[in-house]
Design a protein around this motif. Sequence first.
Motif, PDB file in Angstrom:
ATOM      1  N   ASN A   1       0.809  -1.233   0.000  1.00  0.00           N
ATOM      2  CA  ASN A   1       0.000   0.000   0.000  1.00  0.00           C
ATOM      3  C   ASN A   1       0.837   1.275   0.000  1.00  0.00           C
ATOM      4  O   ASN A   1       0.298   2.366  -0.166  1.00  0.00           O
ATOM      5  CB  ASN A   1      -0.935   0.001   1.211  1.00  0.00           C
ATOM      6  CG  ASN A   1      -1.963  -1.105   1.112  1.00  0.00           C
ATOM      7  OD1 ASN A   1      -2.608  -1.275   0.073  1.00  0.00           O
ATOM      8  ND2 ASN A   1      -2.092  -1.893   2.164  1.00  0.00           N
ATOM      9  N   HIS A   2       2.156   1.126   0.198  1.00  0.00           N
ATOM     10  CA  HIS A   2       2.983   2.340   0.186  1.00  0.00           C
ATOM     11  C   HIS A   2       3.389   2.744  -1.229  1.00  0.00           C
ATOM     12  O   HIS A   2       3.798   3.883  -1.472  1.00  0.00           O
ATOM     13  CB  HIS A   2       4.238   2.160   1.068  1.00  0.00           C
ATOM     14  CG  HIS A   2       5.362   1.399   0.428  1.00  0.00           C
ATOM     15  ND1 HIS A   2       5.566   0.044   0.624  1.00  0.00           N
ATOM     16  CD2 HIS A   2       6.355   1.784  -0.415  1.00  0.00           C
ATOM     17  CE1 HIS A   2       6.637  -0.344  -0.060  1.00  0.00           C
ATOM     18  NE2 HIS A   2       7.127   0.681  -0.703  1.00  0.00           N
ATOM     19  N   VAL A   3       3.261   1.817  -2.168  1.00  0.00           N
ATOM     20  CA  VAL A   3       3.819   2.040  -3.516  1.00  0.00           C
ATOM     21  C   VAL A   3       3.249   3.291  -4.207  1.00  0.00           C
ATOM     22  O   VAL A   3       4.012   4.087  -4.764  1.00  0.00           O
ATOM     23  CB  VAL A   3       3.659   0.763  -4.392  1.00  0.00           C
ATOM     24  CG1 VAL A   3       4.132   1.011  -5.814  1.00  0.00           C
ATOM     25  CG2 VAL A   3       4.440  -0.390  -3.753  1.00  0.00           C
TER      26      VAL A   3
ATOM     27  N   VAL B   1       5.070   6.362  -1.917  1.00  0.00           N
ATOM     28  CA  VAL B   1       6.535   6.437  -1.810  1.00  0.00           C
ATOM     29  C   VAL B   1       7.177   6.376  -3.207  1.00  0.00           C
ATOM     30  O   VAL B   1       8.193   7.021  -3.459  1.00  0.00           O
ATOM     31  CB  VAL B   1       7.052   5.303  -0.900  1.00  0.00           C
ATOM     32  CG1 VAL B   1       8.575   5.243  -0.902  1.00  0.00           C
ATOM     33  CG2 VAL B   1       6.550   5.501   0.525  1.00  0.00           C
ATOM     34  N   HIS B   2       6.577   5.593  -4.099  1.00  0.00           N
ATOM     35  CA  HIS B   2       7.143   5.456  -5.447  1.00  0.00           C
ATOM     36  C   HIS B   2       6.211   6.101  -6.487  1.00  0.00           C
ATOM     37  O   HIS B   2       6.072   5.621  -7.611  1.00  0.00           O
ATOM     38  CB  HIS B   2       7.368   3.982  -5.777  1.00  0.00           C
ATOM     39  CG  HIS B   2       8.114   3.244  -4.707  1.00  0.00           C
ATOM     40  ND1 HIS B   2       9.391   3.588  -4.322  1.00  0.00           N
ATOM     41  CD2 HIS B   2       7.755   2.212  -3.901  1.00  0.00           C
ATOM     42  CE1 HIS B   2       9.788   2.777  -3.333  1.00  0.00           C
ATOM     43  NE2 HIS B   2       8.806   1.947  -3.058  1.00  0.00           N
ATOM     44  N   GLY B   3       5.551   7.184  -6.068  1.00  0.00           N
ATOM     45  CA  GLY B   3       4.546   7.827  -6.922  1.00  0.00           C
ATOM     46  C   GLY B   3       5.091   8.386  -8.218  1.00  0.00           C
ATOM     47  O   GLY B   3       4.340   8.611  -9.170  1.00  0.00           O
TER      48      GLY B   3
ATOM     49  N   GLN C   1      13.989   5.621  -2.031  1.00  0.00           N
ATOM     50  CA  GLN C   1      12.680   6.088  -1.566  1.00  0.00           C
ATOM     51  C   GLN C   1      12.219   5.258  -0.367  1.00  0.00           C
ATOM     52  O   GLN C   1      11.682   5.789   0.602  1.00  0.00           O
ATOM     53  CB  GLN C   1      11.662   6.006  -2.712  1.00  0.00           C
ATOM     54  CG  GLN C   1      11.950   7.034  -3.795  1.00  0.00           C
ATOM     55  CD  GLN C   1      11.155   6.789  -5.075  1.00  0.00           C
ATOM     56  OE1 GLN C   1      10.793   5.652  -5.387  1.00  0.00           O
ATOM     57  NE2 GLN C   1      10.911   7.855  -5.811  1.00  0.00           N
ATOM     58  N   ASP C   2      12.456   3.944  -0.431  1.00  0.00           N
ATOM     59  CA  ASP C   2      12.094   3.087   0.701  1.00  0.00           C
ATOM     60  C   ASP C   2      12.917   3.429   1.939  1.00  0.00           C
ATOM     61  O   ASP C   2      12.389   3.493   3.049  1.00  0.00           O
ATOM     62  CB  ASP C   2      12.304   1.606   0.341  1.00  0.00           C
ATOM     63  CG  ASP C   2      11.203   1.081  -0.561  1.00  0.00           C
ATOM     64  OD1 ASP C   2      10.048   1.523  -0.410  1.00  0.00           O
ATOM     65  OD2 ASP C   2      11.493   0.229  -1.423  1.00  0.00           O
ATOM     66  N   VAL C   3      14.216   3.622   1.739  1.00  0.00           N
ATOM     67  CA  VAL C   3      15.102   3.949   2.877  1.00  0.00           C
ATOM     68  C   VAL C   3      14.604   5.219   3.570  1.00  0.00           C
ATOM     69  O   VAL C   3      14.472   5.260   4.797  1.00  0.00           O
ATOM     70  CB  VAL C   3      16.567   4.120   2.408  1.00  0.00           C
ATOM     71  CG1 VAL C   3      17.421   4.740   3.507  1.00  0.00           C
ATOM     72  CG2 VAL C   3      17.161   2.781   1.985  1.00  0.00           C
TER      73      VAL C   3
HETATM   74 FE   LIG Z   1       8.967   0.363  -1.702  1.00  0.00          FE
END
Ligand SMILES: [Fe+2]
Length: 325
Positions: free
Chosen positions: A162-164, A167-169, A279-281
């Motif tokens: 659900n973060h994709v 965070v990776h928009g 982006q994840d970090v």
């Molecule tokens: Fe990610």
Amino acid sequence: MDYNDFLKHDWHVVASSQDLLPGKILKVRLLGQDVVLWRNINNEAVAWEDRCPHRGASLARGWVENDALVCPYHGLAFNGEGKCSHIPAHPEAAPPKKSKACVTTYNLQERYGMIWVCLGTPEQDIAPFPEWDTPNYHKYFFGPTMYQSSAGRALENFIDFNHVPFVHGDTLGNSEYANTNGSEYTVQVSSDGIYISNVKTWENDLRIKGKVICRNLVFEVLRPLTACLRRVATDEPLIIFYTITPVDEEECLVWRWTFFNQEIPEKMFNEFTNSLMNQDVEAVESQRPKRLPLDLQAEYHLPSDRATVTYRKWLKKLGVTFGTV
Ligand SMILES: [Fe+2]
Ligand code: FES
């Protein structure tokens, strides 16, 4: 470290096989413990506590000579089994038999191009990766990526699809499709781990601007810090094998293999993966507390968080304490 922690008896990647060259010493850290790696004359890697049994000096500062590792402080040499084989101050003396004169050794295996160490007594094998030997894929290695956070937070980020969109928009994700994920997917827990299936996510087609593709994903959490993502029902199958070194309670390293049926120039793959990982970090390092809360009252959960809530409950049941609160 809690002696009874499940992670102590589990396998963890500590290095890439190719980084441990014959004749060289690598110092790594696992579960808050300094570990030294080197290869014996048969090219077999060994993992030891980074502490000389004589006066506690770091063996990682030593060198490899005559199929032994030499401590730099008083020159005691230790053979591949961790037994003292030479004492320069007493060159004529027979090698001591006392266990006090031995280095503490750990279990080690090389698999999937990586070096895995278990600090305790391994109760199960390294997580399975059945596609490892199949020739159908192009294989891309990426790592390690350091996170100044707990390994649990980093693993949870991987299965939290659900973060994709957020965070990776700017690449994979599309926030207009954020509400399509939550309700349908299923989560099953078994002795093999957690199986999360029928995950439908919308991704931007990276080749055609403006086109959005619905992906069907399966996540398997195989061990507390190892998971696999498979894209199914597609002519573009993709697998990500994702494993994390718990370096310290609030520091970890992420290693990933991506198997894809298409060839991508390595530079392009690395740049793309690097931008996603950064982006994840950033997102994970912003989370407080850094240790993963296993008390379900500690954070607010949504119905779409079933996968990550199940992960936390599972860790608690297994008895994982390192890097959690
Ligand atoms: Fe990610
Ligand atoms: S501390 Fe290692 S040889 Fe003395």
